[in-house]
Design an enzyme around this catalytic site. Sequence first.
Site, mmCIF file in Angstrom:
data_model
loop_
_atom_site.group_PDB
_atom_site.id
_atom_site.type_symbol
_atom_site.label_atom_id
_atom_site.label_comp_id
_atom_site.label_asym_id
_atom_site.label_seq_id
_atom_site.Cartn_x
_atom_site.Cartn_y
_atom_site.Cartn_z
ATOM 1 N N LYS A 102 0.850 -1.215 0.000
ATOM 2 C CA LYS A 102 0.000 0.000 0.000
ATOM 3 C C LYS A 102 0.885 1.265 0.000
ATOM 4 C CE LYS A 102 -3.537 2.762 0.474
ATOM 5 N NZ LYS A 102 -4.494 3.060 -0.575
ATOM 6 N N LYS A 141 -0.252 11.439 5.658
ATOM 7 C CA LYS A 141 0.028 10.316 6.564
ATOM 8 C C LYS A 141 0.690 9.168 5.796
ATOM 9 C CE LYS A 141 -3.273 7.540 6.822
ATOM 10 N NZ LYS A 141 -3.878 6.284 6.425
HETATM 11 P P1 NAD Z 1 -12.663 8.549 7.315
HETATM 12 O O1 NAD Z 1 -12.016 9.541 8.215
HETATM 13 O O2 NAD Z 1 -13.750 8.973 6.383
HETATM 14 O O3 NAD Z 1 -13.247 7.305 8.169
HETATM 15 C C1 NAD Z 1 -12.726 6.833 9.368
HETATM 16 C C2 NAD Z 1 -13.883 6.573 10.317
HETATM 17 O O4 NAD Z 1 -13.373 6.005 11.533
HETATM 18 C C3 NAD Z 1 -14.642 7.855 10.704
HETATM 19 O O5 NAD Z 1 -16.032 7.665 10.463
HETATM 20 C C4 NAD Z 1 -14.337 8.024 12.196
HETATM 21 O O6 NAD Z 1 -15.403 8.599 12.917
HETATM 22 C C5 NAD Z 1 -14.084 6.597 12.607
HETATM 23 N N1 NAD Z 1 -13.248 6.490 13.803
HETATM 24 C C6 NAD Z 1 -12.092 7.120 14.087
HETATM 25 N N2 NAD Z 1 -11.612 6.724 15.266
HETATM 26 C C7 NAD Z 1 -12.486 5.819 15.748
HETATM 27 C C8 NAD Z 1 -12.536 5.058 16.941
HETATM 28 N N3 NAD Z 1 -11.583 5.159 17.864
HETATM 29 N N4 NAD Z 1 -13.574 4.208 17.108
HETATM 30 C C9 NAD Z 1 -14.545 4.115 16.170
HETATM 31 N N5 NAD Z 1 -14.555 4.821 15.017
HETATM 32 C C10 NAD Z 1 -13.534 5.663 14.825
HETATM 33 O O7 NAD Z 1 -11.468 7.870 6.509
HETATM 34 P P2 NAD Z 1 -11.558 6.992 5.159
HETATM 35 O O8 NAD Z 1 -11.328 7.891 3.987
HETATM 36 O O9 NAD Z 1 -12.735 6.100 5.218
HETATM 37 O O10 NAD Z 1 -10.201 6.144 5.327
HETATM 38 C C11 NAD Z 1 -10.092 5.030 6.212
HETATM 39 C C12 NAD Z 1 -8.763 4.342 5.957
HETATM 40 O O11 NAD Z 1 -8.745 3.886 4.588
HETATM 41 C C13 NAD Z 1 -7.543 5.263 6.112
HETATM 42 O O12 NAD Z 1 -6.475 4.546 6.664
HETATM 43 C C14 NAD Z 1 -7.236 5.692 4.683
HETATM 44 O O13 NAD Z 1 -5.871 6.051 4.523
HETATM 45 C C15 NAD Z 1 -7.615 4.443 3.912
HETATM 46 N N6 NAD Z 1 -8.010 4.662 2.510
HETATM 47 C C16 NAD Z 1 -8.847 5.685 2.164
HETATM 48 C C17 NAD Z 1 -9.190 5.857 0.821
HETATM 49 C C18 NAD Z 1 -10.092 6.987 0.368
HETATM 50 O O14 NAD Z 1 -10.149 7.241 -0.860
HETATM 51 N N7 NAD Z 1 -10.808 7.681 1.250
HETATM 52 C C19 NAD Z 1 -8.692 4.972 -0.157
HETATM 53 C C20 NAD Z 1 -7.891 3.919 0.247
HETATM 54 C C21 NAD Z 1 -7.546 3.772 1.572
#
Ligand code: NAD
Length: 300
Positions: A179, A247
């Site tokens: 990744k 990050k």
């Molecule tokens: P996001 O911030 O939209 O979602 C994360 C969720 O986790 C939020 O709803 C938040 O409220 C929740 N959260 C945080 N801490 C928490 C806790 N302690 N307990 C319960 N819930 C908690 O982020 P995202 O865009 O969905 O990304 C999630 C992961 O996927 C990240 O590591 C990101 O790098 C990766 N990612 C994102 C994408 C993208 O296009 N958005 C693509 C590939 C990978």
Amino acid sequence: MAAAREEGSVKIAFIGLGIMGMPMAKHLVAAGHTVSGYNRSRAKVDEFAADGGTAAASVTDAVQGADVVITMLPNHPEVEEVVLGQGGVLESAEPGALLIDMSTIRPETSIAIAEAARDKNVRVLDAPVSGGEAGAKQAALSIMVGGEEADFAAARPVFEALGKTVVHVGPHGAGQVVKAANQLVVGGIYGLVSEAIVLMEASGVDAKTGLDVLAGGLAANRILDLKRESMVARQFQPGFRIDLHHKDMGIATDAARQADVALPMTGLVAQLLAAARAMGHGSLDHSALLKVVEQLSGRA
Ligand code: NAD
């Protein structure tokens, strides 16, 4: 797996119902699994329950009795808190349960979690994804998986409800290394597409027309396909936030240091993303790297 459940149906706890997690959890419901969802903000849990999921009031509530626990959280501190912390996954998971962390985090945390889980008889895979929000919504993610081959095989039905390209890439942490490689390539391409736009516009050439030509030649790539129009139109709503890509570049540069290799272009892209964040663009889509490239040429 519990005998009372329909054949092929798995009881899943899904923690982290954000931009990626929400559509992923909904696909698992649609595939016939029983999915208990938990998120820090209650509104997300209610939205999930309205679409056929089960609302959980806490990590413990979600995880109890689950065959599979999936985490989709922003970064390693959240994953450590949810998995290793008080009331966390390892305190509540059934012996033999499978924890699949699909967040993008540093490889050493994935390895440490697998070691901690071994003592509790919980199996672990690191399974970060690529494909963005569109890939999550269309169940078309690429999923890169680190961990034991047998656990990967057991998790296949879950992965197949979420993605199209699902590959076991090596032991614990290997999914996160792949990744990191993905993210440095994506960041680099955004930087170069931004430079192409700035060059064409500054030279009086229509950037949209120019990028259309690029997308049909050797420079063709998915980012040009999906994002060239929104970049030229300066539409930067996320998608994938600059903060999260910043990050990920930190993960890539740390991994390079650990592997004793030099990644000069990655270093440059990491600094450009750091600049984007410092300029206050952290909550914009990563295509807003264009704003930094414009600023460097005095064209912002
Ligand atoms: P996001 O911030 O939209 O979602 C994360 C969720 O986790 C939020 O709803 C938040 O409220 C929740 N959260 C945080 N801490 C928490 C806790 N302690 N307990 C319960 N819930 C908690 O982020 P995202 O865009 O969905 O990304 C999630 C992961 O996927 C990240 O590591 C990101 O790098 C990766 N990612 C994102 C994408 C993208 O296009 N958005 C693509 C590939 C990978």
